[in-house]
Enzyme design. Structure first.
Site, PDB file in Angstrom:
ATOM      1  N   TYR A 102     -46.515  21.998 -14.140  1.00  0.00           N
ATOM      2  CA  TYR A 102     -47.829  20.993 -13.985  1.00  0.00           C
ATOM      3  C   TYR A 102     -46.929  19.735 -13.273  1.00  0.00           C
ATOM      4  O   TYR A 102     -46.540  18.668 -12.089  1.00  0.00           O
ATOM      5  CB  TYR A 102     -48.211  20.422 -14.465  1.00  0.00           C
ATOM      6  CG  TYR A 102     -49.266  19.616 -14.953  1.00  0.00           C
ATOM      7  CD1 TYR A 102     -50.394  18.715 -14.396  1.00  0.00           C
ATOM      8  CD2 TYR A 102     -48.665  18.654 -15.572  1.00  0.00           C
ATOM      9  CE1 TYR A 102     -51.076  17.570 -14.000  1.00  0.00           C
ATOM     10  CE2 TYR A 102     -49.467  17.177 -15.212  1.00  0.00           C
ATOM     11  CZ  TYR A 102     -50.597  16.951 -14.451  1.00  0.00           C
ATOM     12  OH  TYR A 102     -51.324  15.980 -14.702  1.00  0.00           O
TER      13      TYR A 102
HETATM   14  C1  UGA Z   1     -51.691  14.448 -21.100  1.00  0.00           C
HETATM   15  C2  UGA Z   1     -52.187  15.231 -20.178  1.00  0.00           C
HETATM   16  O1  UGA Z   1     -53.030  15.863 -20.681  1.00  0.00           O
HETATM   17  C3  UGA Z   1     -51.883  15.441 -18.548  1.00  0.00           C
HETATM   18  O2  UGA Z   1     -52.995  15.735 -17.771  1.00  0.00           O
HETATM   19  C4  UGA Z   1     -50.792  14.276 -18.770  1.00  0.00           C
HETATM   20  O3  UGA Z   1     -50.732  14.371 -17.083  1.00  0.00           O
HETATM   21  C5  UGA Z   1     -49.687  13.847 -19.378  1.00  0.00           C
HETATM   22  O4  UGA Z   1     -50.885  13.720 -21.234  1.00  0.00           O
HETATM   23  C6  UGA Z   1     -48.696  13.327 -19.080  1.00  0.00           C
HETATM   24  O5  UGA Z   1     -48.840  11.565 -19.902  1.00  0.00           O
HETATM   25  O6  UGA Z   1     -48.584  12.892 -18.507  1.00  0.00           O
HETATM   26  P1  UGA Z   1     -50.124  15.894 -23.239  1.00  0.00           P
HETATM   27  O7  UGA Z   1     -48.894  14.311 -23.559  1.00  0.00           O
HETATM   28  O8  UGA Z   1     -49.487  17.535 -23.705  1.00  0.00           O
HETATM   29  O9  UGA Z   1     -50.492  15.840 -21.878  1.00  0.00           O
HETATM   30  O10 UGA Z   1     -51.858  15.373 -23.675  1.00  0.00           O
HETATM   31  P2  UGA Z   1     -52.077  15.981 -24.701  1.00  0.00           P
HETATM   32  O11 UGA Z   1     -52.814  17.281 -25.028  1.00  0.00           O
HETATM   33  O12 UGA Z   1     -53.580  14.738 -25.764  1.00  0.00           O
HETATM   34  O13 UGA Z   1     -51.501  16.718 -26.037  1.00  0.00           O
HETATM   35  C7  UGA Z   1     -50.313  15.696 -26.601  1.00  0.00           C
HETATM   36  C8  UGA Z   1     -49.814  16.647 -28.031  1.00  0.00           C
HETATM   37  O14 UGA Z   1     -50.801  17.037 -28.735  1.00  0.00           O
HETATM   38  C9  UGA Z   1     -48.867  17.645 -26.876  1.00  0.00           C
HETATM   39  O15 UGA Z   1     -47.958  17.523 -27.660  1.00  0.00           O
HETATM   40  C10 UGA Z   1     -49.042  18.624 -27.427  1.00  0.00           C
HETATM   41  O16 UGA Z   1     -48.506  20.492 -27.435  1.00  0.00           O
HETATM   42  C11 UGA Z   1     -49.716  18.376 -28.916  1.00  0.00           C
HETATM   43  N1  UGA Z   1     -51.548  19.577 -29.029  1.00  0.00           N
HETATM   44  C12 UGA Z   1     -52.208  19.251 -28.349  1.00  0.00           C
HETATM   45  C13 UGA Z   1     -51.570  19.836 -29.948  1.00  0.00           C
HETATM   46  O17 UGA Z   1     -50.767  19.904 -30.426  1.00  0.00           O
HETATM   47  N2  UGA Z   1     -52.646  20.704 -30.366  1.00  0.00           N
HETATM   48  C14 UGA Z   1     -53.708  20.681 -29.877  1.00  0.00           C
HETATM   49  O18 UGA Z   1     -54.622  21.540 -30.118  1.00  0.00           O
HETATM   50  C15 UGA Z   1     -53.507  20.110 -28.486  1.00  0.00           C
END
Ligand code: UGA
Length: 312
Positions: free
Chosen positions: A150
Site C-alpha cells: 500500500y
Molecule cells: C492508517 C490507515 O489505515 C492508512 O490508510 C493510512 O495510510 C495510515 O494510517 C497512515 O497514517 O499513513 P494504521 O496506522 O495501520 O494505518 O492505522 P490503524 O488501522 O488505526 O492501526 C493503528 C495501529 O493499531 C497499528 O499498529 C495496527 O497494527 C494496530 N491494530 C489495528 C491492532 O492492533 N488491532 C486492530 O484490530 C487494528
C-alpha cells in the site's frame, strides 16, 4: 465561490472534506466508485447529508475508466482522496486493486487535469510512505522506504503528482496523513474496531505487543489542513499532516478505556506484515507554510468517535 472535485467522496475523509466545503458555501462535485474494501451501505451513510445539500452533485464512477474530461468541466480545484485503503490488506492478489486504484487512476486523473487552469490539485498521501525509521520525527525531506505494498503505491502516486507539477505546471500539493481517526473512521481501522468490539462485549485483537506508536490525527484537523492546501498550498510540495504527538497503542487503549468507562479485553496477536513500528510527524513545514494547527487531542478525539459509534 469555487467548484471542487472531490474524489473518494463517500469515504471517511472525503465525506468530511466535502461537507466542510459545502458548509462554507462552495460547490462540490463528488465522485466515488464504491470499491468493495468495506460495505457500500456505510459509504452511502457517509454521503447522506451531502446528498441533501443543493451545492453538491454526486457521480458514481471509476477513475480508471470514466470520461474524466466531463467530470472536470467547470472545476476550479481537485481534491484527490480516492484510494484503495488499508496497509495490512495490500499483500498478495489484492495488490492489483491497489495498483489500479492508487497509481493508474491517479495518473489518469493527472493526465486529464494537465493543461486545465486548475487552482490546486491536492493529493492524499500517507505516513506509510516513510516505512520503518529510527529517524523520528518523520520529515518531508527524510528517506521514504515503505514497508507495505500500500505504502509503495501511495509513494508512487505522490511522485507522479510532483512530476505533473514539474513537467506540466499542474499545481499539485501532496499531504501525508498520519493515522486519521474520528467519526466515520473506516471499519478496518484500530479505534473503530476497538470501540465496536467493546460495545458488543467482545475482546479486541492487538497486533504485536501494543508498544508500537502512532501519531494519531483527528479528522477535523486533517480537514482543516486539506482546505488550507486547496486554498494556497505551495505547488509541487509535500506536507506531513499529523498531530505531532505520539502514543503507544497500549497508551491509546488506556485512554479509550477512560473515555468509554469500561475495560477493554485485549487479546494479543502476531504483528502484521506491512505495519510500521512507529510514526511521528514533524509538522513544522505544514504549520509554517499552510498555517496547519492541529487542535484536537487524543482523549477528546476518542470521545467524539465513541459518541458517534454509540449513536449509530
Ligand atoms: C492508517 C490507515 O489505515 C492508512 O490508510 C493510512 O495510510 C495510515 O494510517 C497512515 O497514517 O499513513 P494504521 O496506522 O495501520 O494505518 O492505522 P490503524 O488501522 O488505526 O492501526 C493503528 C495501529 O493499531 C497499528 O499498529 C495496527 O497494527 C494496530 N491494530 C489495528 C491492532 O492492533 N488491532 C486492530 O484490530 C487494528
Amino acid at each position: 465561490m469555487a467548484n471542487y472535485l472531490v474524489t473518494g467522496v463517500a469515504g471517511f475523509i472525503g465525506s468530511h472534506v466535502a461537507e466542510r466545503l459545502i458548509e462554507r458555501g462552495d460547490s462540490v462535485r463528488g465522485v466515488d466508485c464504491f470499491t468493495n474494501y468495506y460495505a457500500k451501505s456505510l459509504k452511502e451513510k457517509n454521503l447522506s447529508a451531502l446528498l441533501e445539500s443543493p451545492g453538491f452533485v454526486f457521480d458514481e464512477l471509476d477513475l480508471s475508466s470514466a470520461d474524466l474530461s466531463a467530470v472536470l468541466e467547470e472545476v476550479d480545484a481537485v481534491c484527490h482522496l480516492a484510494a484503495q485503503a488499508g496497509v495490512r490488506a495490500s499483500w498478495g492478489r489484492n495488490f492489483g486493486t491497489y495498483l489500479d486504484c492508487n497509481i493508474a487512476a491517479t495518473q489518469r486523473l493527472l493526465e486529464a487535469c494537465k493543461g486545465r487552469s486548475l487552482a490546486r490539485f491536492v493529493y492524499a498521501s500517507s505516513s506509510s510512505v516513510y516505512g520503518d525509521t529510527e529517524d523520528l520525527p518523520m520529515r518531508e525531506r527524510g528517506a521514504t522506504c515503505p514497508v507495505s505494498p500500500y505504502g509503495v503505491t501511495k509513494l508512487a502516486a505522490e511522485h507522479l503528482a510532483v512530476l505533473y507539477h514539474r513537467n506540466y505546471g499542474l499545481p499539485t500539493v501532496s499531504l501525508r496523513f498520519f493515522t486519521v481517526y474520528g467519526p466515520r473512521q473506516r471499519p478496518d481501522m484500530a479505534f473503530r474496531r476497538f470501540i465496536s468490539e467493546t460495545l458488543a462485549g467482545r475482546p479486541i485483537e492487538v497486533y504485536g505487543d501494543g508498544k508500537q506508536t502512532r501519531d494519531f490525527t483527528f479528522i477535523d484537523d486533517i480537514v482543516d489542513g486539506v482546505v488550507r492546501a486547496l486554498a494556497d498550498g505551495p505547488p509541487g510540495e509535500v506536507f506531513n499532516l499529523g498531530g505531532g504527538s505520539r502514543v503507544t497503542l497500549n497508551e491509546a487503549l488506556d485512554t479509550l478505556e477512560r473515555v468509554m468507562g469500561r475495560k477493554i479485553e485485549r487479546h494479543h496477536k502476531a504483528p502484521q506484515k506491512g505495519d510500521v513500528r512507529d510514526t511521528l510527524a514533524d509538522n513544522s513545514k505544514a504549520r509554517a507554510e499552510l498555517g496547519f494547527a492541529p487542535l484536537v487531542g487524543l482523549e477528546e478525539g476518542l470521545a467524539r468517535e465513541f459518541e458517534w459509534l454509540r449513536s449509530l
